[in-house]
Design a protein around this motif. Structure first.
Motif, PDB file in Angstrom:
ATOM      1  N   LEU A  62       0.734  -1.334  -0.108  1.00  0.00           N
ATOM      2  CA  LEU A  62       0.216   0.154   0.293  1.00  0.00           C
ATOM      3  C   LEU A  62       1.050   1.419   0.259  1.00  0.00           C
ATOM      4  O   LEU A  62       0.555   2.253  -0.689  1.00  0.00           O
ATOM      5  N   VAL A  63       1.877   1.257   1.052  1.00  0.00           N
ATOM      6  CA  VAL A  63       2.888   1.751   0.631  1.00  0.00           C
ATOM      7  C   VAL A  63       3.762   2.616  -0.272  1.00  0.00           C
ATOM      8  O   VAL A  63       3.612   3.654  -0.900  1.00  0.00           O
ATOM      9  N   GLU A  64       4.733   1.255  -0.039  1.00  0.00           N
ATOM     10  CA  GLU A  64       5.617   1.424  -1.672  1.00  0.00           C
ATOM     11  C   GLU A  64       5.288   1.546  -2.381  1.00  0.00           C
ATOM     12  O   GLU A  64       5.772   2.534  -3.532  1.00  0.00           O
ATOM     13  N   GLY A  65       3.954   0.543  -2.784  1.00  0.00           N
ATOM     14  CA  GLY A  65       3.012   0.734  -4.113  1.00  0.00           C
ATOM     15  C   GLY A  65       2.168   1.310  -5.200  1.00  0.00           C
ATOM     16  O   GLY A  65       2.137   1.719  -5.958  1.00  0.00           O
ATOM     17  N   LEU A  66       1.610   1.468  -3.843  1.00  0.00           N
ATOM     18  CA  LEU A  66       0.638   2.118  -4.374  1.00  0.00           C
ATOM     19  C   LEU A  66      -0.454   3.799  -3.164  1.00  0.00           C
ATOM     20  O   LEU A  66      -1.436   3.835  -2.943  1.00  0.00           O
ATOM     21  N   LEU A  67       0.875   4.427  -3.027  1.00  0.00           N
ATOM     22  CA  LEU A  67       0.852   5.061  -2.190  1.00  0.00           C
ATOM     23  C   LEU A  67      -0.122   6.620  -2.822  1.00  0.00           C
ATOM     24  O   LEU A  67      -0.663   6.647  -2.365  1.00  0.00           O
ATOM     25  N   PRO A  68       0.177   6.154  -4.421  1.00  0.00           N
ATOM     26  CA  PRO A  68      -0.713   7.175  -5.171  1.00  0.00           C
ATOM     27  C   PRO A  68      -2.227   7.654  -5.027  1.00  0.00           C
ATOM     28  O   PRO A  68      -2.628   8.302  -5.325  1.00  0.00           O
ATOM     29  N   LEU A  69      -2.604   6.264  -4.565  1.00  0.00           N
ATOM     30  CA  LEU A  69      -4.062   6.094  -4.573  1.00  0.00           C
ATOM     31  C   LEU A  69      -4.207   5.899  -2.917  1.00  0.00           C
ATOM     32  O   LEU A  69      -5.132   4.977  -2.249  1.00  0.00           O
ATOM     33  N   ALA A  70      -3.645   6.589  -2.160  1.00  0.00           N
ATOM     34  CA  ALA A  70      -3.534   6.058  -0.795  1.00  0.00           C
ATOM     35  C   ALA A  70      -4.888   7.092  -0.378  1.00  0.00           C
ATOM     36  O   ALA A  70      -5.316   6.583   0.470  1.00  0.00           O
ATOM     37  N   ILE A  71      -5.500   7.838  -0.676  1.00  0.00           N
ATOM     38  CA  ILE A  71      -6.739   8.378  -0.298  1.00  0.00           C
ATOM     39  C   ILE A  71      -7.753   7.191  -0.671  1.00  0.00           C
ATOM     40  O   ILE A  71      -8.881   7.306  -0.028  1.00  0.00           O
ATOM     41  N   ASP A  72      -7.508   6.507  -1.338  1.00  0.00           N
ATOM     42  CA  ASP A  72      -8.634   5.685  -1.870  1.00  0.00           C
ATOM     43  C   ASP A  72      -8.188   4.008  -0.489  1.00  0.00           C
ATOM     44  O   ASP A  72      -9.199   4.284   0.559  1.00  0.00           O
ATOM     45  N   TRP A  73      -7.086   3.850  -0.572  1.00  0.00           N
ATOM     46  CA  TRP A  73      -7.032   2.948   0.676  1.00  0.00           C
ATOM     47  C   TRP A  73      -7.459   3.497   1.824  1.00  0.00           C
ATOM     48  O   TRP A  73      -7.265   2.901   3.155  1.00  0.00           O
ATOM     49  N   GLN A  74      -7.096   4.851   2.375  1.00  0.00           N
ATOM     50  CA  GLN A  74      -7.157   5.058   3.444  1.00  0.00           C
ATOM     51  C   GLN A  74      -8.668   5.080   4.047  1.00  0.00           C
ATOM     52  O   GLN A  74      -8.949   5.041   5.100  1.00  0.00           O
ATOM     53  N   GLN A  75      -9.060   5.401   3.711  1.00  0.00           N
ATOM     54  CA  GLN A  75     -10.561   5.334   3.784  1.00  0.00           C
ATOM     55  C   GLN A  75     -11.056   3.860   4.125  1.00  0.00           C
ATOM     56  O   GLN A  75     -11.892   3.771   4.715  1.00  0.00           O
ATOM     57  N   MET A  76     -10.636   2.451   3.025  1.00  0.00           N
ATOM     58  CA  MET A  76     -11.295   1.267   3.385  1.00  0.00           C
ATOM     59  C   MET A  76     -10.861   1.302   4.589  1.00  0.00           C
ATOM     60  O   MET A  76     -10.995   0.641   5.620  1.00  0.00           O
ATOM     61  N   LEU A  77      -8.978   1.799   4.767  1.00  0.00           N
ATOM     62  CA  LEU A  77      -8.594   1.092   6.420  1.00  0.00           C
ATOM     63  C   LEU A  77      -9.175   1.663   7.334  1.00  0.00           C
ATOM     64  O   LEU A  77      -9.495   1.340   8.658  1.00  0.00           O
ATOM     65  N   ALA A  78      -9.856   2.891   7.380  1.00  0.00           N
ATOM     66  CA  ALA A  78     -10.645   3.857   7.944  1.00  0.00           C
ATOM     67  C   ALA A  78     -11.772   3.191   8.520  1.00  0.00           C
ATOM     68  O   ALA A  78     -12.135   2.742  10.030  1.00  0.00           O
ATOM     69  N   LEU A  79     -12.372   2.532   8.152  1.00  0.00           N
ATOM     70  CA  LEU A  79     -13.833   1.989   7.745  1.00  0.00           C
ATOM     71  C   LEU A  79     -12.989  -0.147   8.484  1.00  0.00           C
ATOM     72  O   LEU A  79     -14.272   0.026   9.759  1.00  0.00           O
ATOM     73  N   LEU A  80     -12.471  -0.711   8.555  1.00  0.00           N
ATOM     74  CA  LEU A  80     -12.203  -2.115   8.419  1.00  0.00           C
ATOM     75  C   LEU A  80     -11.403  -1.361  10.161  1.00  0.00           C
ATOM     76  O   LEU A  80     -11.843  -2.468  11.128  1.00  0.00           O
ATOM     77  N   ALA A  81     -10.720  -0.358  10.578  1.00  0.00           N
ATOM     78  CA  ALA A  81     -10.201   0.232  11.659  1.00  0.00           C
ATOM     79  C   ALA A  81     -11.362   0.183  12.613  1.00  0.00           C
ATOM     80  O   ALA A  81     -10.833  -0.742  13.422  1.00  0.00           O
ATOM     81  N   VAL A  82     -12.102   0.577  12.256  1.00  0.00           N
ATOM     82  CA  VAL A  82     -13.615   0.929  13.058  1.00  0.00           C
ATOM     83  C   VAL A  82     -14.186   0.239  13.452  1.00  0.00           C
ATOM     84  O   VAL A  82     -14.719  -0.402  14.873  1.00  0.00           O
ATOM     85  N   ALA A  83     -14.351  -0.776  12.596  1.00  0.00           N
ATOM     86  CA  ALA A  83     -14.979  -1.724  12.609  1.00  0.00           C
ATOM     87  C   ALA A  83     -14.242  -2.721  13.796  1.00  0.00           C
ATOM     88  O   ALA A  83     -15.104  -3.514  14.307  1.00  0.00           O
ATOM     89  N   SER A  84     -13.381  -2.835  13.083  1.00  0.00           N
ATOM     90  CA  SER A  84     -12.598  -4.320  14.207  1.00  0.00           C
ATOM     91  C   SER A  84     -11.938  -3.411  15.452  1.00  0.00           C
ATOM     92  O   SER A  84     -12.672  -4.358  16.761  1.00  0.00           O
ATOM     93  N   LEU A  85     -11.924  -2.145  16.270  1.00  0.00           N
ATOM     94  CA  LEU A  85     -12.276  -1.527  17.186  1.00  0.00           C
ATOM     95  C   LEU A  85     -13.731  -2.163  18.155  1.00  0.00           C
ATOM     96  O   LEU A  85     -13.998  -2.287  19.128  1.00  0.00           O
ATOM     97  N   VAL A  86     -15.255  -1.454  16.700  1.00  0.00           N
ATOM     98  CA  VAL A  86     -16.154  -1.912  17.908  1.00  0.00           C
ATOM     99  C   VAL A  86     -16.125  -3.737  17.578  1.00  0.00           C
ATOM    100  O   VAL A  86     -16.910  -4.049  18.852  1.00  0.00           O
ATOM    101  N   VAL A  87     -16.007  -4.663  16.949  1.00  0.00           N
ATOM    102  CA  VAL A  87     -16.376  -6.234  16.568  1.00  0.00           C
ATOM    103  C   VAL A  87     -15.403  -6.427  18.375  1.00  0.00           C
ATOM    104  O   VAL A  87     -15.812  -7.070  19.446  1.00  0.00           O
ATOM    105  N   GLY A  88     -13.882  -6.188  17.685  1.00  0.00           N
ATOM    106  CA  GLY A  88     -13.021  -6.435  18.578  1.00  0.00           C
ATOM    107  C   GLY A  88     -13.709  -6.067  19.812  1.00  0.00           C
ATOM    108  O   GLY A  88     -13.535  -7.196  21.040  1.00  0.00           O
ATOM    109  N   ASN A  89     -13.636  -4.706  20.911  1.00  0.00           N
ATOM    110  CA  ASN A  89     -14.045  -4.704  22.636  1.00  0.00           C
ATOM    111  C   ASN A  89     -14.990  -5.419  22.683  1.00  0.00           C
ATOM    112  O   ASN A  89     -15.295  -6.110  24.036  1.00  0.00           O
ATOM    113  N   LEU A  90     -15.901  -5.235  22.082  1.00  0.00           N
ATOM    114  CA  LEU A  90     -17.156  -5.532  22.766  1.00  0.00           C
ATOM    115  C   LEU A  90     -17.675  -6.579  22.553  1.00  0.00           C
ATOM    116  O   LEU A  90     -18.054  -7.075  23.337  1.00  0.00           O
TER     117      LEU A  90
END
Length: 496
Positions: free
Chosen positions: A263-291
């Motif tokens: 993602l960083v070395e190869g696809l950094l020009p697409l960061a605006i796209d994969w950062q949004q995906m990772l943000a959703l995954l991170a929030v979902a993980s925090l909710v599911v994991g902790n609860l």
């Protein structure tokens, strides 16, 4: 002769690891001791040499490519290799008594397969080409499937291995399909060439995003992020505890490495796209994991859901690297994530080390109630477990606090209101998560013991556990050295 072999210099650790894994496999045929003492000693010595080699390479600070750009040797990869090797050494120290009591050392498969898994980790960390990364990933996952099913007479372990295999194959397919889409769009499998092609903006953006979705989905499975987390609780609980630690410690470092590579070395020009995906995954993980962890009575299953939330926190650092098209925050964000994953692995080793220590022949000691009154039976081991739980909860002055603080700092430093909001949400989820960590401490210190069995451990296990707990505290009080190491490693990687 040495000059003729100089082209192998970037992969000397991998060569040593592969050669010794084959030799140890042969040596084990003549080792008849119940605990495979000769095999264990040779494995430990090999891992120590490999850790030294990777550490020296990392300390050199140089970045070099080999095999026509298929392999890269840089400080980030070498430091992660060093830490992964040490993590495997510690895992084998903790796991050998457990494995011997359950007949898992009738052959030396556990040692040799573990070394091949580590080789897969090394290849993943060194990959500068999509196919090389995938080759390392498959070597790691196939070794992991075999390790989970190592207790052939145990139905629960066999079921966990089958679930892991089926879901792992699906995730590998996602990742491979995403890579094929990237190849179709850019015409190259080389990570640096892919970066140049995307940066030129002459590639169909829709095709890139389509491939990116599959790549991120495959990576999310490998780190156990929600909603691709379904394998984590079942495999953590069903696998023999020694194997749970094998697949829950060092491989997490490899997962972080390939996220950076892809993602960083190869696809950094697409960061605006994969950062949004990772943000959703991170929030979902925090909710599911902790609860979900709150409702667990099985400690291994609770720690599995804890892993999901911890990986969500690690992903938050990767989310904040590029803000408003500017990469000024990248080195701080990515180094915070690297610091976080190393801290998490260190703490995981201690927590599972105590679970392995309390287990005995015919008794797994994986329920939370099994830890009742541990302080009365062994203040030392109760103290180590308490330190691990407090660190996972993010309480000062332990290393888990510094790791969480570094990630939150990176989010806030981005200046984006959405990231600041996510940081506030992450703090709230950490408060929720503190409940189930502190529950374990409460059971150890305030509940009456359910057994009067004394806790004993071999000298090597006792020594390593004590050092493990001490490191969690020392790195929490003095985190500067490790943070600087991570920052320099990330800067060197971004520079190339």
């Amino acid at each position: 002769m040495i000059e003729k072999l100089s082209w192998l210099a970037p992969i000397y650790p991998e060569v040593v690891l592969l050669a010794m894994a084959c030799i140890i496999c042969l040596v084990d045929l003549s080792d008849t001791s119940p605990r495979r003492s000769r095999t264990y000693l040779l494995t430990s010595l090999t891992l120590a040499v490999v850790a030294l080699l990777t550490g020296l390479n990392a300390a050199g600070g140089a970045t070099s490519y080999a095999f026509g750009g298929l392999v890269v040797s840089d400080p980030m990869g070498n430091w992660l290799k060093c830490f992964a090797t040490i993590a495997l050494m510690v895992t084998l120290v903790y796991g050998r008594p457990y494995a011997a009591d359950r007949g898992m050392l009738r052959g030396g498969e556990m040692f040799t397969i573990s070394m091949f898994a580590l080789l897969g980790i090394f290849v993943m960390m060194s990959g500068s080409n999509f196919l090389m990364i995938y080759l390392g990933l498959e070597l790691l996952t196939l070794s992991s499937y075999a390790l989970v099913a190592l207790r052939r007479d145990n139905a629960v372990a066999s079921e966990a291995a089958m679930k892991y295999f089926v879901l792992g194959a699906m995730a590998s397919g996602f990742l491979l399909y995403g890579m094929s889409m990237m190849y179709g769009a850019t015409g190259s499998l080389d990570i640096n060439e892919v970066y140049k092609a995307i940066a030129s903006r002459k590639v169909d953006h829709q095709v890139l995003v389509f491939g990116l979705v599959f790549i991120v989905s495959g990576l999310a499975f490998k780190v156990g992020a929600a909603p691709f987390h379904m394998w984590v609780p079942d495999v953590y609980q069903g696998a023999p505890t020694a194997v749970t630690l094998l697949i829950g410690a060092a491989p997490e470092l490899a997962a972080f490495a390939i996220i950076i590579r892809l993602l960083v070395e190869g696809l950094l020009p697409l960061a605006i796209d994969w950062q949004q995906m990772l943000a959703l995954l991170a929030v979902a993980s925090l909710v599911v994991g902790n609860l979900a962890a709150i409702a667990q009575s099985n400690l291994k299953r609770m720690l599995a859901f804890s892993t999901i939330s911890q990986m969500g926190f690690m992903l938050l650092g990767l989310v904040a690297g590029v803000a408003n098209g500017n990469t000024y925050n990248a080195q701080y964000a990515y180094s915070a994530s690297m610091f976080y994953i190393i801290s998490y692995v260190l703490t995981t080793l201690a927590s599972f080390g105590i679970i392995l220590l309390l287990a005995r022949e015919g008794f797994e000691s994986e329920e939370i109630v099994d830890f009742a009154g541990l302080n009365q039976r062994s203040p030392l081991y109760a103290g180590v477990m308490a330190i691990a739980m407090f660190s996972l909860a993010g309480l000062p002055p332990l290393v888990g606090f510094d790791a969480k603080f570094a990630v939150l700092q990176a989010l806030i430093a981005s200046g984006e209101s959405i990231y600041i909001g996510i940081a506030v949400f992450a703090v709230m989820m950490s408060l929720v998560g503190s409940f189930y960590y502190l529950r374990v401490v409460k059971v150890m210190y305030f509940d009456a013991p359910v057994t009067a069995t004394t806790v004993s451990a071999p000298f090597d296990v006792r020594t390593v556990l004590s050092l493990n707990g001490a490191l969690i505290l020392i790195l929490g009080i003095l985190p500067g050295g490790l943070m600087t190491l991570c920052a320099k490693a990330i800067v060197a990687t971004l520079a190339t």
